[in-house]
Structure formats: structure tokens, C-alpha cells
Design a protein around this motif. Structure first.
Motif, PDB file in Angstrom:
ATOM      1  N   VAL A 111       0.939  -1.253  -0.167  1.00  0.00           N
ATOM      2  CA  VAL A 111      -0.074   0.000   0.057  1.00  0.00           C
ATOM      3  C   VAL A 111       0.904   1.222  -0.128  1.00  0.00           C
ATOM      4  CG1 VAL A 111      -1.699   1.216   1.515  1.00  0.00           C
ATOM      5  CG2 VAL A 111      -2.055  -1.112   0.984  1.00  0.00           C
ATOM      6  N   VAL A 112       1.897   1.263   0.906  1.00  0.00           N
ATOM      7  CA  VAL A 112       2.821   2.437   0.847  1.00  0.00           C
ATOM      8  C   VAL A 112       3.501   2.408  -0.493  1.00  0.00           C
ATOM      9  CG1 VAL A 112       5.005   3.273   1.871  1.00  0.00           C
ATOM     10  CG2 VAL A 112       3.286   2.357   3.315  1.00  0.00           C
ATOM     11  N   VAL A 113       3.897   1.515  -1.237  1.00  0.00           N
ATOM     12  CA  VAL A 113       4.583   1.518  -2.294  1.00  0.00           C
ATOM     13  C   VAL A 113       3.718   1.995  -3.513  1.00  0.00           C
ATOM     14  CG1 VAL A 113       5.616   0.210  -4.267  1.00  0.00           C
ATOM     15  CG2 VAL A 113       6.487  -0.137  -1.910  1.00  0.00           C
ATOM     16  N   LEU A 114       2.422   1.591  -3.408  1.00  0.00           N
ATOM     17  CA  LEU A 114       1.498   2.150  -4.368  1.00  0.00           C
ATOM     18  C   LEU A 114       1.129   3.689  -4.257  1.00  0.00           C
ATOM     19  CD1 LEU A 114      -1.199  -0.724  -4.381  1.00  0.00           C
ATOM     20  CD2 LEU A 114       0.532  -0.257  -6.384  1.00  0.00           C
ATOM     21  N   VAL A 115       0.952   3.980  -3.074  1.00  0.00           N
ATOM     22  CA  VAL A 115       0.955   5.562  -2.841  1.00  0.00           C
ATOM     23  C   VAL A 115       2.272   6.287  -3.127  1.00  0.00           C
ATOM     24  CG1 VAL A 115       0.535   7.040  -0.995  1.00  0.00           C
ATOM     25  CG2 VAL A 115      -0.840   5.079  -0.903  1.00  0.00           C
ATOM     26  N   CYS A 116       3.346   5.691  -3.228  1.00  0.00           N
ATOM     27  CA  CYS A 116       4.438   6.257  -3.281  1.00  0.00           C
ATOM     28  C   CYS A 116       4.442   6.503  -4.970  1.00  0.00           C
ATOM     29  CB  CYS A 116       5.537   5.803  -2.900  1.00  0.00           C
ATOM     30  SG  CYS A 116       5.916   6.141  -0.692  1.00  0.00           S
ATOM     31  N   GLN A 117       4.254   5.207  -5.633  1.00  0.00           N
ATOM     32  CA  GLN A 117       4.696   5.170  -7.029  1.00  0.00           C
ATOM     33  C   GLN A 117       3.477   5.688  -7.852  1.00  0.00           C
ATOM     34  OE1 GLN A 117       7.294   3.989  -8.546  1.00  0.00           O
ATOM     35  NE2 GLN A 117       8.329   4.098  -6.683  1.00  0.00           N
ATOM     36  N   GLY A 118       2.245   5.504  -7.254  1.00  0.00           N
ATOM     37  CA  GLY A 118       1.025   5.961  -8.167  1.00  0.00           C
ATOM     38  C   GLY A 118       0.529   7.448  -7.886  1.00  0.00           C
ATOM     39  N   PHE A 119       0.291   8.007  -6.779  1.00  0.00           N
ATOM     40  CA  PHE A 119      -0.064   9.371  -6.477  1.00  0.00           C
ATOM     41  C   PHE A 119       0.949  10.424  -6.318  1.00  0.00           C
ATOM     42  CE2 PHE A 119      -3.162   6.225  -4.413  1.00  0.00           C
ATOM     43  CZ  PHE A 119      -4.319   6.478  -5.477  1.00  0.00           C
ATOM     44  N   VAL A 120       2.180  10.217  -5.692  1.00  0.00           N
ATOM     45  CA  VAL A 120       3.140  11.217  -5.202  1.00  0.00           C
ATOM     46  C   VAL A 120       3.699  11.763  -6.857  1.00  0.00           C
ATOM     47  CG1 VAL A 120       5.528  11.615  -4.272  1.00  0.00           C
ATOM     48  CG2 VAL A 120       3.551  10.259  -3.003  1.00  0.00           C
ATOM     49  N   PRO A 121       4.002  10.921  -7.748  1.00  0.00           N
ATOM     50  CA  PRO A 121       4.338  11.557  -8.960  1.00  0.00           C
ATOM     51  C   PRO A 121       3.347  12.481  -9.602  1.00  0.00           C
ATOM     52  CG  PRO A 121       4.965   9.314  -8.807  1.00  0.00           C
ATOM     53  CD  PRO A 121       4.070   9.324  -7.703  1.00  0.00           C
ATOM     54  N   LEU A 122       2.269  12.042  -9.515  1.00  0.00           N
ATOM     55  CA  LEU A 122       0.916  13.123 -10.232  1.00  0.00           C
ATOM     56  C   LEU A 122       1.049  14.381  -9.563  1.00  0.00           C
ATOM     57  CD1 LEU A 122      -2.042  10.684 -10.066  1.00  0.00           C
ATOM     58  CD2 LEU A 122      -0.534  11.192 -11.888  1.00  0.00           C
TER      59      LEU A 122
END
Length: 182
Positions: A111-122
Motif C-alpha cells: 500500500v505504501v509503495v502504491l501510494v509512493c509510486q502512483g499518487f506522489v508522481p502525479l
């Protein structure tokens, strides 16, 4: 030839009136078949089964000096089996706890990786050079974050299962009484 030697392990114990009490905890007032094993007996058994492999058969061989001493064999064997059955149940609970915690850690890490890889770059401007450096840092952070949960799930479960199998063997092993009448 070495494989043949390790196919079975014999645990030798002398059962008579003089030695029977030394196999139990001297402070335990319970009947003989419900008493706790002594630390020395448990260490002796543990030492005997060190070379045990997956398919190694374990036998308890009790040497009885007379017919009267044979009456102590069954209660001693019952106490040994009960002791290792309880240890097996405790080890199974520990393994279940280990497994559930490892999966929970992996899910939280994902979940932390998905947040870091999915939402932070946006949230970052793609034309900024900071975006590339931060993206690379997030990639490294994601690998580091996932490394331990995956490592634990892949490689650290085997010792638990090995211990459970050994405790199962110790709690279900066959008893052989050896007559050593004088």
C-alpha cells in the motif's frame, strides 16, 4: 552408508525405581504421567535429535531391569508425548502468528509503495528535474520497503515447519522396551 545411519534415531532411557524421578521436575507434585519433564531429560532428547532429517524415524528405547520396572515405562512415555505435543501446539501458534504478521507487513508495504509510486508522481511537475530525482528515490525506497517482507515470506518459514515436524515426531514416536533382566 551415512544416509542409512540417519534414517533412524534411537533415544535410550533406563527405566527403574532409582532413575524414574530424575526424568521429571522435582517440584511438580502431579501424578507421574502428568508431571513436567526435567530440563536434563529435555536437553538429552534435544541433543539426540540434532541430526534428524525430514524422513528420519525416531524411537524411544526404554531399558527395564525387571518386570516391576516396566510399569514406569507407560507413564514416562505418556509424559514425554504430552510434553512434546504441547510444545508442538505452541510452535504451531507461533508459526500462525509469524505468517499473519508477515502477510500484514507485505500488504502494508505494498500500500505504501502504491501510494509512493502512483499518487506522489502525479503531484509533481514532470518538466522539473526534481521530479526525476524524486522518482528515482521513490523507486529505491519502494525496493527497500518491500525487501524484508518478501525475504521473510520466502525464506524464514522453513525453520518453523522443521521444528513443528520434529516436535510431531517426538510426540508420536514408537516406544520399544528392552528387557535387561539381571
Amino acid at each position: 552408508m551415512e544416509d542409512e545411519v540417519l534414517d533412524k534415531i534411537d533415544i535410550f532411557l533406563t527405566v527403574d525405581r532409582q532413575t524414574i524421578n530424575s526424568y521429571f521436575n522435582i517440584h511438580d507434585p502431579a501424578p507421574i504421567y502428568k508431571r513436567q519433564l526435567s530440563h536434563q531429560l529435555e536437553e538429552y532428547i534435544k541433543t539426540c535429535v540434532i541430526p534428524a532429517k525430514r524422513y528420519t524415524a525416531i524411537f524411544y528405547k526404554f531399558t527395564c531391569t525387571s518386570e516391576v520396572d516396566k510399569q514406569f515405562a507407560a507413564p514416562l512415555m505418556y509424559a514425554i508425548r504430552r510434553h512434546y505435543l504441547q510444545k508442538k501446539q505452541i510452535r504451531e501458534k507461533e508459526f500462525k502468528k509469524f505468517r499473519s504478521r508477515s502477510w500484514l507487513l507485505l500488504i502494508v508495504s505494498l500500500v505504501v509503495v502504491l501510494v509512493c509510486q502512483g499518487f506522489v508522481p502525479l503531484l509533481l511537475d514532470p518538466e522539473n528535474h526534481f521530479h526525476t530525482a524524486f522518482g528515482n528515490s521513490l523507486d529505491i525506497f519502494s525496493w527497500v520497503l518491500l525487501w524484508r517482507p518478501i525475504d521473510v515470506l520466502l525464506f524464514y518459514w522453513n525453520p518453523h515447519l522443521k521444528d513443528i515436524l520434529l516436535l510431531n515426531k517426538l510426540s508420536t514416536s514408537e516406544l520399544i522396551i528392552i528387557d535387561n533382566e539381571k
